[in-house]
Design an enzyme around this catalytic site. Structure first.
Site, PDB file in Angstrom:
ATOM      1  N   ARG A 106       0.840  -1.196   0.000  1.00 50.72           N
ATOM      2  CA  ARG A 106       0.000   0.000   0.000  1.00 50.72           C
ATOM      3  C   ARG A 106       0.875   1.247   0.000  1.00 50.72           C
ATOM      4  O   ARG A 106       1.953   1.256   0.600  1.00 50.72           O
ATOM      5  CB  ARG A 106      -0.887   0.030   1.253  1.00 50.72           C
ATOM      6  CG  ARG A 106      -2.026  -0.971   1.233  1.00 50.72           C
ATOM      7  CD  ARG A 106      -2.831  -0.848   2.512  1.00 50.72           C
ATOM      8  NE  ARG A 106      -3.404   0.478   2.702  1.00 50.72           N
ATOM      9  CZ  ARG A 106      -4.537   0.901   2.163  1.00 50.72           C
ATOM     10  NH1 ARG A 106      -5.251   0.096   1.399  1.00 50.72           N
ATOM     11  NH2 ARG A 106      -4.979   2.126   2.393  1.00 50.72           N
ATOM     12  N   ASN A 122      11.652   0.028   3.802  1.00 50.82           N
ATOM     13  CA  ASN A 122      10.870  -0.779   2.872  1.00 50.82           C
ATOM     14  C   ASN A 122      11.828  -1.598   2.019  1.00 50.82           C
ATOM     15  O   ASN A 122      12.929  -1.148   1.709  1.00 50.82           O
ATOM     16  CB  ASN A 122      10.048   0.147   1.961  1.00 50.82           C
ATOM     17  CG  ASN A 122       9.247  -0.607   0.916  1.00 50.82           C
ATOM     18  OD1 ASN A 122       8.577  -1.602   1.228  1.00 50.82           O
ATOM     19  ND2 ASN A 122       9.290  -0.146  -0.326  1.00 50.82           N
ATOM     20  N   HIS A 124      12.126  -3.327  -1.736  1.00 50.58           N
ATOM     21  CA  HIS A 124      11.495  -3.200  -3.054  1.00 50.58           C
ATOM     22  C   HIS A 124      12.305  -4.020  -4.060  1.00 50.58           C
ATOM     23  O   HIS A 124      13.542  -3.930  -4.079  1.00 50.58           O
ATOM     24  CB  HIS A 124      11.460  -1.735  -3.473  1.00 50.58           C
ATOM     25  CG  HIS A 124      10.786  -1.521  -4.791  1.00 50.58           C
ATOM     26  ND1 HIS A 124       9.421  -1.658  -4.967  1.00 50.58           N
ATOM     27  CD2 HIS A 124      11.292  -1.205  -6.014  1.00 50.58           C
ATOM     28  CE1 HIS A 124       9.120  -1.434  -6.228  1.00 50.58           C
ATOM     29  NE2 HIS A 124      10.231  -1.160  -6.885  1.00 50.58           N
ATOM     30  N   SER A 151      16.262  -3.494  -3.356  1.00 51.71           N
ATOM     31  CA  SER A 151      16.747  -2.360  -2.565  1.00 51.71           C
ATOM     32  C   SER A 151      16.003  -2.294  -1.246  1.00 51.71           C
ATOM     33  O   SER A 151      14.797  -2.550  -1.197  1.00 51.71           O
ATOM     34  CB  SER A 151      16.492  -1.034  -3.306  1.00 51.71           C
ATOM     35  OG  SER A 151      17.019  -1.047  -4.610  1.00 51.71           O
ATOM     36  N   ASP A 160       8.254   4.326  -3.182  1.00 55.16           N
ATOM     37  CA  ASP A 160       9.550   3.664  -3.393  1.00 55.16           C
ATOM     38  C   ASP A 160      10.684   4.687  -3.544  1.00 55.16           C
ATOM     39  O   ASP A 160      11.694   4.433  -4.211  1.00 55.16           O
ATOM     40  CB  ASP A 160       9.503   2.706  -4.597  1.00 55.16           C
ATOM     41  CG  ASP A 160       8.471   1.597  -4.387  1.00 55.16           C
ATOM     42  OD1 ASP A 160       8.350   1.116  -3.243  1.00 55.16           O
ATOM     43  OD2 ASP A 160       7.769   1.242  -5.344  1.00 55.16           O
TER      44      ASP A 160
HETATM   45  C1  GAR Z   1       8.846  -8.962  -2.039  1.00 56.16           C
HETATM   46  O1  GAR Z   1       9.371  -9.376  -3.270  1.00 56.16           O
HETATM   47  C2  GAR Z   1       9.042  -7.480  -1.828  1.00 56.16           C
HETATM   48  O2  GAR Z   1      10.243  -7.015  -2.358  1.00 56.16           O
HETATM   49  C3  GAR Z   1       7.853  -6.919  -2.576  1.00 56.16           C
HETATM   50  O3  GAR Z   1       6.793  -7.777  -2.268  1.00 56.16           O
HETATM   51  C4  GAR Z   1       7.323  -9.087  -2.035  1.00 56.16           C
HETATM   52  C5  GAR Z   1       6.794  -9.578  -0.703  1.00 56.16           C
HETATM   53  O4  GAR Z   1       7.169 -10.911  -0.511  1.00 56.16           O
HETATM   54  N1  GAR Z   1       7.564  -5.585  -2.179  1.00 56.16           N
HETATM   55  C6  GAR Z   1       7.178  -4.629  -3.034  1.00 56.16           C
HETATM   56  O5  GAR Z   1       6.999  -4.833  -4.204  1.00 56.16           O
HETATM   57  C7  GAR Z   1       6.960  -3.250  -2.415  1.00 56.16           C
HETATM   58  N2  GAR Z   1       6.962  -2.259  -3.415  1.00 56.16           N
HETATM   59  P1  GAR Z   1       6.990 -11.581   0.926  1.00 56.16           P
HETATM   60  O6  GAR Z   1       5.547 -11.299   1.360  1.00 56.16           O
HETATM   61  O7  GAR Z   1       7.224 -13.030   0.671  1.00 56.16           O
HETATM   62  O8  GAR Z   1       7.996 -10.978   1.844  1.00 56.16           O
END
Ligand code: GAR
Length: 234
Positions: A106, A122, A124, A151, A160
């Site tokens: 979000r 965060n 990303h 990152s 981001d």
């Molecule tokens: C991860 O790949 C993270 O980098 C991405 O969501 C996934 C969560 O995986 N986050 C984003 O894209 C944020 N902009 P997880 O629930 O297995 O940790």
């Protein structure tokens, strides 16, 4: 007294930094943090795991570890700001000194990000500033990039955006698909996440004057993850 422009998370090795983790789904990055903590490699105390989906596996895993959890349903709130204010009121009440966005899908209201400057990070799945937002693996393939990565950054009002702390890199292969890229990147995300949270908990990393500082000096470039899962100058 810490100047207003600096937000530091002090935590000598003997102390456990209280953290809250926000996650929307699977929770593999949360699981990596929990594993590192169980192995004695992460000096944190998990105060709270929260999210925007009551059924998220991340929340179930946290419950299994005895960590307080809750989910707020976005549809129950009039707008984003009301949702975020309610969510972060609970985060603040938990006593967390650091908020870790680990797959929290979000956008967060600028009023809230301003309150947590230097105290919210965060992860990303791209080499920021490339490819903010969704579908990062697809964008890497479309652009024919030779390299991909992940990152960890301090959170700002910009999606981001915010000062990058560290990155992990992988080569893109000729036969890669979105799925294979995501799968090959994920273990690097986990190591990167653990290394960054550990360094913040140990007081080695902070945000000051809009930049990331590491061991008392501003970074000219994001730290990189070395083969042993440690952070090193690029
Ligand atoms: C991860 O790949 C993270 O980098 C991405 O969501 C996934 C969560 O995986 N986050 C984003 O894209 C944020 N902009 P997880 O629930 O297995 O940790």
């Amino acid at each position: 007294m810490i100047p207003a422009s600096e937000s530091r998370v002090p935590s000598p090795e003997s102390r456990q930094l209280p953290i809250a983790v926000l996650a929307s789904g699977r929770g593999s990055n949360l699981a990596a943090l929990l594993d590192a903590h169980a192995a004695g490699k992460l000096p944190v105390e998990f105060k709270l795991v929260a999210g925007d989906h009551a059924g998220a596996p991340a929340l179930r895993n946290a419950e299994a570890h005895g960590i307080p959890t809750f989910a707020l349903e976005p549809k129950s709130f009039a707008n984003r700001r009301e949702f975020d204010e309610a969510l972060f009121a609970n985060v603040a009440a938990s006593g967390a000194g650091l908020v870790v966005l680990a797959g929290f899908m979000r956008i967060i209201d600028p009023l809230v990000t301003a309150q947590w400057t230097g105290r919210m990070i965060n992860i990303h799945p791209s080499l920021l500033p490339k490819y903010r937002g969704l579908h990062t693996h697809r964008k890497v393939l479309r652009h024919g990039d030779a390299e991909h990565g992940a990152s960890v950054h301090f959170v700002s009002a910009e999606l981001d955006g915010g000062p990058v702390i560290a990155q992990a890199r992988i080569d893109v292969r000729a036969d890669d698909t979105e799925e294979s890229l995501a799968a090959r990147l994920l273990p690097f995300e986990h190591r990167l996440m653990v290394a960054c949270v550990a360094a913040i908990a140990r007081g080695m990393l902070c945000q000051r004057d809009g930049r990331t500082w590491f061991n008392g000096a501003p970074l000219a470039a994001p730290l990189k993850l070395d083969g042993d899962g440690r952070l090193a100058a690029a």
